[in-house]
Structures are given as C-alpha cells and as structure tokens.
Design a protein around this motif. Sequence first.
Motif, mmCIF file in Angstrom:
data_model
loop_
_atom_site.group_PDB
_atom_site.id
_atom_site.type_symbol
_atom_site.label_atom_id
_atom_site.label_comp_id
_atom_site.label_asym_id
_atom_site.label_seq_id
_atom_site.Cartn_x
_atom_site.Cartn_y
_atom_site.Cartn_z
ATOM 1 N N SER A 148 22.294 23.901 37.145
ATOM 2 C CA SER A 148 21.596 23.240 35.981
ATOM 3 C C SER A 148 22.420 22.166 35.356
ATOM 4 O O SER A 148 22.234 21.723 34.294
ATOM 5 C CB SER A 148 21.259 24.425 34.962
ATOM 6 N N LYS A 149 23.283 21.338 35.943
ATOM 7 C CA LYS A 149 24.247 20.223 35.449
ATOM 8 C C LYS A 149 23.084 19.317 34.767
ATOM 9 O O LYS A 149 23.392 18.995 33.424
ATOM 10 C CB LYS A 149 24.914 19.875 36.613
ATOM 11 N N GLU A 150 22.100 19.008 35.454
ATOM 12 C CA GLU A 150 21.250 17.753 34.949
ATOM 13 C C GLU A 150 20.356 18.363 33.707
ATOM 14 O O GLU A 150 20.474 17.535 32.455
ATOM 15 C CB GLU A 150 20.303 17.213 35.962
ATOM 16 N N LEU A 151 20.153 19.374 33.629
ATOM 17 C CA LEU A 151 19.383 20.097 32.573
ATOM 18 C C LEU A 151 20.435 20.058 31.258
ATOM 19 O O LEU A 151 19.980 19.749 30.155
ATOM 20 C CB LEU A 151 18.797 21.523 32.750
ATOM 21 N N LEU A 152 21.583 20.459 31.710
ATOM 22 C CA LEU A 152 22.728 20.836 30.556
ATOM 23 C C LEU A 152 23.067 19.356 30.009
ATOM 24 O O LEU A 152 23.304 19.444 28.588
ATOM 25 C CB LEU A 152 23.829 21.605 31.044
ATOM 26 N N THR A 153 23.142 18.470 30.765
ATOM 27 C CA THR A 153 23.694 17.118 30.514
ATOM 28 C C THR A 153 22.486 16.551 29.339
ATOM 29 O O THR A 153 22.775 16.037 28.506
ATOM 30 C CB THR A 153 23.746 16.317 31.480
ATOM 31 N N PHE A 154 21.182 16.616 29.670
ATOM 32 C CA PHE A 154 20.036 16.123 28.968
ATOM 33 C C PHE A 154 20.183 17.103 27.611
ATOM 34 O O PHE A 154 20.082 16.403 26.441
ATOM 35 C CB PHE A 154 18.936 16.317 29.706
ATOM 36 N N TYR A 155 20.312 18.225 27.726
ATOM 37 C CA TYR A 155 20.280 19.214 26.622
ATOM 38 C C TYR A 155 21.311 18.883 25.593
ATOM 39 O O TYR A 155 21.078 18.802 24.344
ATOM 40 C CB TYR A 155 20.254 20.754 26.872
ATOM 41 N N ALA A 156 22.625 18.768 26.408
ATOM 42 C CA ALA A 156 23.546 18.271 25.192
ATOM 43 C C ALA A 156 23.302 16.813 24.620
ATOM 44 O O ALA A 156 23.474 16.598 23.307
ATOM 45 C CB ALA A 156 24.939 17.830 26.034
ATOM 46 N N GLN A 157 22.776 16.184 25.052
ATOM 47 C CA GLN A 157 22.251 14.651 24.331
ATOM 48 C C GLN A 157 21.224 14.970 23.512
ATOM 49 O O GLN A 157 21.063 14.545 22.360
ATOM 50 C CB GLN A 157 21.598 13.703 25.446
ATOM 51 N N LEU A 158 20.164 15.899 23.850
ATOM 52 C CA LEU A 158 19.331 16.405 22.948
ATOM 53 C C LEU A 158 19.714 17.175 21.558
ATOM 54 O O LEU A 158 19.281 16.655 20.311
ATOM 55 C CB LEU A 158 18.316 17.256 23.572
ATOM 56 N N LEU A 159 20.578 17.847 21.877
ATOM 57 C CA LEU A 159 21.306 18.441 20.818
ATOM 58 C C LEU A 159 21.901 17.876 19.481
ATOM 59 O O LEU A 159 21.877 17.895 18.497
ATOM 60 C CB LEU A 159 22.381 19.564 21.011
ATOM 61 N N ARG A 160 22.321 16.424 20.509
ATOM 62 C CA ARG A 160 23.238 15.509 19.532
ATOM 63 C C ARG A 160 22.028 14.882 18.575
ATOM 64 O O ARG A 160 22.369 14.389 17.468
ATOM 65 C CB ARG A 160 24.061 14.359 20.169
ATOM 66 N N ALA A 161 20.953 14.715 19.344
ATOM 67 C CA ALA A 161 19.819 13.913 18.450
ATOM 68 C C ALA A 161 19.459 14.923 17.399
ATOM 69 O O ALA A 161 18.914 14.533 16.412
ATOM 70 C CB ALA A 161 18.869 13.383 19.371
ATOM 71 N N GLN A 162 19.292 16.256 17.779
ATOM 72 C CA GLN A 162 18.615 17.051 16.681
ATOM 73 C C GLN A 162 19.782 17.169 15.471
ATOM 74 O O GLN A 162 19.370 17.336 14.418
ATOM 75 C CB GLN A 162 18.515 18.625 17.470
ATOM 76 N N LYS A 163 21.006 17.176 15.975
ATOM 77 C CA LYS A 163 22.274 17.374 14.811
ATOM 78 C C LYS A 163 21.861 15.833 13.898
ATOM 79 O O LYS A 163 22.007 16.292 12.727
ATOM 80 C CB LYS A 163 23.331 17.132 15.435
ATOM 81 N N ARG A 164 21.630 14.765 14.587
ATOM 82 C CA ARG A 164 21.407 13.522 13.593
ATOM 83 C C ARG A 164 20.182 13.962 12.643
ATOM 84 O O ARG A 164 20.106 13.416 11.705
ATOM 85 C CB ARG A 164 21.192 12.316 14.465
ATOM 86 N N ILE A 165 19.206 14.324 13.188
ATOM 87 C CA ILE A 165 17.874 14.623 12.182
ATOM 88 C C ILE A 165 18.515 15.866 11.194
ATOM 89 O O ILE A 165 18.154 15.334 9.909
ATOM 90 C CB ILE A 165 16.830 15.397 13.145
ATOM 91 N N TYR A 166 19.111 16.778 11.431
ATOM 92 C CA TYR A 166 19.500 17.690 10.584
ATOM 93 C C TYR A 166 20.410 16.974 9.576
ATOM 94 O O TYR A 166 20.324 17.131 8.252
ATOM 95 C CB TYR A 166 20.335 18.771 11.126
#
Length: 262
Positions: free
Chosen positions: A22-40
């Motif tokens: 699931s490498k590609e999914l996890l790489t994308f999710y890691a970026q998404l989490l960073r963006a969510q953290k920025r919103i927070y």
Amino acid sequence: MIDFWDKQIERADQLASGPSGSKELLTFYAQLLRAQKRIYVALGSHADSSKSGELEQDLAVLRPALTTLLETVALHAPEALRLEAEVLLNADRNVIDKTLLEYWRDPSDIQFFAKAILQPYARWLAQSGVSPTGREPAGGERTCPYCGGKPQVSYLQNKEASSESGNRDLICAMCLSSWEFRRVVCADCGEERPAKLGYFHSPEFDHIRIEACDTCKHYIKGVDLTRLGHAAPLVDEIYSAPLDLWAREHGYSKIELNLIGL
Ligand SMILES: [Zn+2]
Ligand SMILES: [Zn+2]
C-alpha cells in the motif's frame, strides 16, 4: 494537540518507506495528513472566540486554510482525485462552501474533500470544547458521543497495568475522537451474539483484524495496540488495505470507508 497529527504523519512516513503493498496510498495519506495538520494549526492560531461550532460562520476562518489541502491533493493524489482538486481550486467559493455544509449536515464517506477538510475542523472543535452545531449526536454507543460521527476504526489497548485483555475504543470518522465500546459487539447494529460475530486476520498484518458481523454484514477493522504499541489506528487501518479487499470479497461492507476510499 498537534502531537496527534505528528504521530499520524510519522507512522504514515514509516509505513510508506517500508515494504508495503500500500506504499502509494500511504505516501499520499502522509501528505494529506500534513495538509490536515496545517488546517488544524491555522484554526488554532485564531482567537478561540472566532469559532462558533456553527460551520456556516466558521467557514470564513476555514477557507484560507483549505486551499493548501486542495493543492496537496492536486499534487499527490491518484489521478481522478487530482482532477477533482483542480476543478475545486478554480471553482467559485460558493461551490466549496456548499459541499462542506452539505457534508456537515449529512456526511457521506464518499465525499472525499469535505471529509478531509472537516476532520481537522471537527477535531479542533472537539479538543477546544466547542459544541458542533448541526451535528448533534444521535445518542447510543455506536456513534461518536461528541459529534455523532460513525466509527472509522476500532482499537484495543491496555488502560490499566493490570488489564490483560485490553479495552476497546472506537475512533470517530468525523472528529477523530475516541470513545469506549464494549468488546464483543457489532459497532454497526449492536449484535452481541458471539456466533454472529467473526474475527479474521492475516499473518501479514499481525496486529490488525477484520471485525465482521453476520447479522448486518458490516465490518470495521480493529488495531491491537497491545500487540504493537506504536501503531496508529487510523494509519494502520489504511496500511492494511488488502484486508478490505478480502472483506468485500466475502460479502461484508465497511461501516465507514476511510479517506483513501477503501
Ligand atoms: Zn466525533
Ligand atoms: Zn452488525
């Protein structure tokens, strides 16, 4: 409070760099989490009185921060989502407002953008003790006592040193808070008869199992932190994507799809 996001990001980075299907999914999710953290973080930088818990009012605070999430998706997501992000980046702001407000009142796990943007907002409200307006809990133990969201993932952990078997908690798909739940009960329909509840697990994911119900045919994944203490349930849930395929092939539907759509 930011520690929560850092923990998820660190775990996603760690799993994405390992030998995972699931490498590609996890790489994308890691970026998404960073963006969510920025919103927070952006929400936290405003005076607390600027958030009412009424999304329509709070959109003014949320709007500047959500652009970075759309940009992240436009850069890192699989193609279909990438195109959708580009459309939203160029859309009139009313289009995004409408999408968010609809999701807030009537969430659906296939509304990727609204869910991704509103998770950090809802988490911020929950952590700040601001009641979410228009998201009153339905009551009962199977939805989040704070915001009424559905459970995204279940996890076991030892809360007391003496506890051997571990307590079970559910994590809310909307505000990402946890609440306690009984161990041998379907998180969707409340079925309690052990003969109707099945647990499936594959040696590949030793600390994760499918918790399925033969009465309502729903399932949720359970992450066992007593076996792997440094796992992060939301991230490990995505990491174990092959288990979702297995569950679907066996006729079970997930209570709530994760952000990756599985
Ligand atoms: Zn919640
Ligand atoms: Zn059930």
